[in-house]
Scaffold this motif. Structure first.
Motif, short mmCIF file in Angstrom:
data_model
loop_
_atom_site.label_atom_id
_atom_site.label_comp_id
_atom_site.label_asym_id
_atom_site.label_seq_id
_atom_site.Cartn_x
_atom_site.Cartn_y
_atom_site.Cartn_z
N GLN A 28 0.83 -1.20 0.00
CA GLN A 28 0.00 0.00 0.00
C GLN A 28 0.87 1.26 0.00
O GLN A 28 0.55 2.24 -0.68
CB GLN A 28 -0.93 0.02 1.22
CG GLN A 28 -2.01 -1.01 1.17
CD GLN A 28 -1.62 -2.35 1.78
OE1 GLN A 28 -0.45 -2.72 1.86
NE2 GLN A 28 -2.61 -3.12 2.21
N GLU A 71 0.44 -3.71 -11.73
CA GLU A 71 -0.85 -4.42 -11.68
C GLU A 71 -0.79 -5.72 -12.50
O GLU A 71 -1.22 -6.78 -12.04
CB GLU A 71 -1.97 -3.53 -12.20
CG GLU A 71 -3.34 -4.20 -12.17
CD GLU A 71 -4.42 -3.32 -12.74
OE1 GLU A 71 -5.47 -3.21 -12.11
OE2 GLU A 71 -4.22 -2.76 -13.85
N ARG A 75 -0.78 -9.61 -10.75
CA ARG A 75 -2.13 -10.19 -10.87
C ARG A 75 -2.14 -11.61 -10.31
O ARG A 75 -1.31 -12.44 -10.65
CB ARG A 75 -2.58 -10.19 -12.33
CG ARG A 75 -4.04 -10.55 -12.49
CD ARG A 75 -4.57 -10.23 -13.87
NE ARG A 75 -4.78 -8.78 -13.95
CZ ARG A 75 -4.38 -8.02 -14.95
NH1 ARG A 75 -3.74 -8.55 -15.96
NH2 ARG A 75 -4.61 -6.73 -14.95
N PRO A 80 -7.12 -9.21 -1.60
CA PRO A 80 -8.20 -8.36 -2.14
C PRO A 80 -8.03 -6.88 -1.82
O PRO A 80 -8.32 -6.03 -2.67
CB PRO A 80 -9.45 -8.94 -1.49
CG PRO A 80 -9.12 -10.36 -1.21
CD PRO A 80 -7.65 -10.35 -0.86
N GLN A 81 -7.57 -6.56 -0.62
CA GLN A 81 -7.39 -5.16 -0.26
C GLN A 81 -6.31 -4.51 -1.10
O GLN A 81 -6.47 -3.39 -1.58
CB GLN A 81 -7.05 -5.04 1.23
CG GLN A 81 -6.90 -3.60 1.67
CD GLN A 81 -6.47 -3.47 3.12
OE1 GLN A 81 -5.99 -4.43 3.71
NE2 GLN A 81 -6.63 -2.29 3.68
N GLU A 82 -5.19 -5.19 -1.29
CA GLU A 82 -4.11 -4.65 -2.11
C GLU A 82 -4.56 -4.45 -3.55
O GLU A 82 -4.26 -3.43 -4.18
CB GLU A 82 -2.90 -5.58 -2.08
CG GLU A 82 -2.20 -5.65 -0.74
CD GLU A 82 -1.17 -6.75 -0.66
OE1 GLU A 82 -0.21 -6.60 0.12
OE2 GLU A 82 -1.32 -7.78 -1.35
N GLN A 83 -5.29 -5.44 -4.09
CA GLN A 83 -5.80 -5.33 -5.45
C GLN A 83 -6.74 -4.14 -5.60
O GLN A 83 -6.68 -3.41 -6.57
CB GLN A 83 -6.51 -6.63 -5.86
CG GLN A 83 -7.08 -6.62 -7.26
CD GLN A 83 -6.04 -6.31 -8.33
OE1 GLN A 83 -4.95 -6.84 -8.31
NE2 GLN A 83 -6.39 -5.46 -9.27
N GLU A 84 -7.60 -3.96 -4.61
CA GLU A 84 -8.55 -2.84 -4.65
C GLU A 84 -7.83 -1.49 -4.59
O GLU A 84 -8.16 -0.56 -5.33
CB GLU A 84 -9.54 -2.95 -3.50
CG GLU A 84 -10.60 -1.87 -3.52
CD GLU A 84 -11.61 -2.01 -2.39
OE1 GLU A 84 -12.54 -1.19 -2.37
OE2 GLU A 84 -11.46 -2.90 -1.55
N ILE A 85 -6.84 -1.39 -3.73
CA ILE A 85 -6.07 -0.14 -3.61
C ILE A 85 -5.39 0.20 -4.93
O ILE A 85 -5.46 1.33 -5.40
CB ILE A 85 -5.04 -0.25 -2.46
CG1 ILE A 85 -5.76 -0.21 -1.12
CG2 ILE A 85 -3.98 0.85 -2.55
CD1 ILE A 85 -4.90 -0.58 0.06
N ALA A 87 -6.15 -0.97 -8.02
CA ALA A 87 -7.16 -0.72 -9.06
C ALA A 87 -7.76 0.67 -8.92
O ALA A 87 -7.92 1.39 -9.91
CB ALA A 87 -8.24 -1.79 -9.02
N ASN A 88 -8.09 1.07 -7.69
CA ASN A 88 -8.66 2.40 -7.46
C ASN A 88 -7.66 3.50 -7.79
O ASN A 88 -8.03 4.51 -8.39
CB ASN A 88 -9.14 2.54 -6.02
CG ASN A 88 -10.41 1.77 -5.75
OD1 ASN A 88 -11.18 1.47 -6.65
ND2 ASN A 88 -10.63 1.44 -4.49
N TYR A 91 -7.41 3.73 -11.59
CA TYR A 91 -8.63 4.33 -12.17
C TYR A 91 -8.61 5.84 -11.98
O TYR A 91 -8.82 6.60 -12.94
CB TYR A 91 -9.87 3.71 -11.51
CG TYR A 91 -11.14 4.38 -11.97
CD1 TYR A 91 -11.74 4.02 -13.18
CD2 TYR A 91 -11.74 5.37 -11.21
CE1 TYR A 91 -12.90 4.65 -13.61
CE2 TYR A 91 -12.89 6.00 -11.62
CZ TYR A 91 -13.48 5.64 -12.82
OH TYR A 91 -14.62 6.26 -13.25
#
Length: 108
Positions: A28, A71, A75, A80-85, A87-88, A91
């Motif tokens: 993060q 990313e 992959r 999940p938290q790391e992936q969401e951070i 990806a957000n 974006y």
């Protein structure tokens, strides 16, 4: 005089001690640091050196692209938290990049 091997051993030991559990760099933190750099180069955040909002879109794009590579290469290996951070962050940075490019075109 300290030999090169002894210096290397000392450096390795110091580095290991500095990276104790409470000081390890997190994924993060990496994403946050790279995102912050991109925001500075997008002109969204003042440059900490000059205090001015200065856009450097090629550098911003390069930083965003590096996060994109991160990313792709991670992959399936992130929680999940790391992936969401990640990806957000991507974006939002990509959206801001498009907005910055549009602003530059309007100024011309």
């Amino acid at each position: 005089m300290i030999s090169e091997n002894e210096m290397s051993d000392r450096a390795r030991t110091a580095f290991t001690e500095a990276l104790s559990e409470d000081k390890k760099v997190s994924f993060q933190e990496l994403v946050f640091t790279m995102s912050s750099q991109a925001l500075i180069h997008l002109g969204c955040v003042p440059n900490p050196v000059t205090g001015k909002e200065e856009a450097n879109l090629p550098v911003a794009q390069r930083t965003i692209d590096m996060l994109g590579v991160l990313e792709q290469k991670t992959r399936g290996n992130l929680d999940p938290q790391e992936q969401e951070i990640l990806a957000n962050a991507l974006y939002n940075l990509r959206l801001r990049f498009v907005e910055a490019v549009q602003k530059m075109k309007e100024r011309k």
